[in-house]
Enzyme design. Structure first.
Site, short mmCIF file in Angstrom:
data_model
loop_
_atom_site.label_atom_id
_atom_site.label_comp_id
_atom_site.label_asym_id
_atom_site.label_seq_id
_atom_site.Cartn_x
_atom_site.Cartn_y
_atom_site.Cartn_z
N GLU A 1 42.93 29.17 43.39
CA GLU A 1 43.19 30.56 42.99
C GLU A 1 44.49 31.00 43.65
O GLU A 1 44.67 30.81 44.86
CB GLU A 1 42.06 31.48 43.48
CG GLU A 1 40.75 31.32 42.73
CD GLU A 1 40.71 32.11 41.41
OE1 GLU A 1 41.70 32.80 41.07
OE2 GLU A 1 39.67 32.01 40.73
N ASP B 1 44.55 32.94 32.69
CA ASP B 1 45.20 32.51 33.92
C ASP B 1 45.45 31.00 33.93
O ASP B 1 44.68 30.26 33.34
CB ASP B 1 44.37 32.93 35.14
CG ASP B 1 42.94 32.37 35.16
OD1 ASP B 1 42.30 32.37 34.08
OD2 ASP B 1 42.47 31.95 36.22
ZN LIG Z 1 40.48 31.50 36.46
#
Ligand SMILES: [Zn+2]
Length: 273
Positions: free
Chosen positions: A101, A182
């Site tokens: 992340e 993302d």
């Molecule tokens: Zn994600």
């Protein structure tokens, strides 16, 4: 920076275990890295959320905008970052992949002279790029990643490739298109994986892939043998059994090209000499 006992060690890295994880990866896994953005206001808030048992979500790493790294799950253990996901015939990427992340607000709405994130914070124009997402047709406003983050993610992926049998680096947007956006177009995903997984395409390619010719022994219970160094390539023979002997001819982006020799007894009448 290095990996010791499935934990990243080095300047600015800290380990803070999340209760949100599964068991250990199976043999020969993880072989994939999934890149995400947090869509949040800070790395700390992301770490807090991913360590909260109620969120039922986690990732192996959270990379802050200042280059700090928090590790929440050891690399030999399954984290919960992919959700419903499919790619290359596989379903559910948590069991195959390390999740990274990156602290990033995601997308912005233009509001007067400024840009506002979904959580209400305004961001200056120099942190914003207008770009078209790979799964979309019109442009949107995206939060830029910092240079520190991009360099660090490159270094981390490089370490992971050295330590685990990684052959794929994918965006969350590629394993859950439509549902996830993302890391988005502000992250240089294509050039990152091109540089890390297809080194033979670079100028030094000839120097980096000499013929190695050494013997290897299969350690997986069944090892697929494919026509090219990619998971979507067809298999060219039945899987190699554990303990089979192979001659390694060359290496490319986390794969070996092998020549197979197996030892065993066969009925004489089926062999021509
Ligand atoms: Zn994600």
């Amino acid at each position: 920076m290095k990996i010791q006992n499935h934990v990243l060690k080095g300047n600015g890295t800290k380990f803070q275990e999340s209760p949100n994880h599964g068991g250990k990866f199976s043999a020969d896994l993880p072989d994939t890295i999934i890149i995400h953005y947090t869509a949040g206001s800070s790395a700390n808030s992301a770490v807090k959320h991913l360590c909260d048992p109620r969120s039922k979500a986690s990732a192996h790493l959270v990379v802050g905008r200042d280059g700090s790294v928090a590790q929440l799950v050891p690399f030999d253990t399954i984290a919960w970052h992919a959700g419903r996901s499919t790619y290359g015939g596989r379903v559910g990427f948590n069991k195959y992949a390390i999740g990274i992340e990156i602290d990033n607000a995601g997308t912005f709405k233009k509001s007067g002279a400024g840009f506002v994130a979904w959580f209400g914070t305004a961001y200056p124009e120099e942190e914003v790029i207008e770009a078209v997402h790979r799964n979309e047709s019109s442009p949107a406003y995206w939060h830029k990643y910092t240079e520190k983050q991009i360099n660090l993610v490159y270094d981390i992926c490089s370490e992971l490739i050295e330590t685990y049998p990684i052959s794929l680096i994918l965006g969350h947007e590629e394993i859950a298109p439509g549902r996830k956006r993302d890391p988005g177009p502000a992250f240089p995903l294509d050039s990152l994986r091109d540089r890390l997984l297809h080194r033979d395409r670079s100028d030094e390619g000839a120097l980096e892939s000499p013929d190695i010719k050494k013997a290897g022994l299969v350690t997986a219970s069944k090892l697929n043998i494919r026509s090219s160094p990619a998971f979507d390539a067809i298999t060219v023979a039945p899987p190699l059994p554990k303990g089979a002997l192979v001659n390694i001819i060359q290496e490319r982006g986390g794969w070996y090209e092998v020549d197979v020799t197996t030892q065993g007894w066969v009925k004489k009448e089926y062999i021509r000499t």
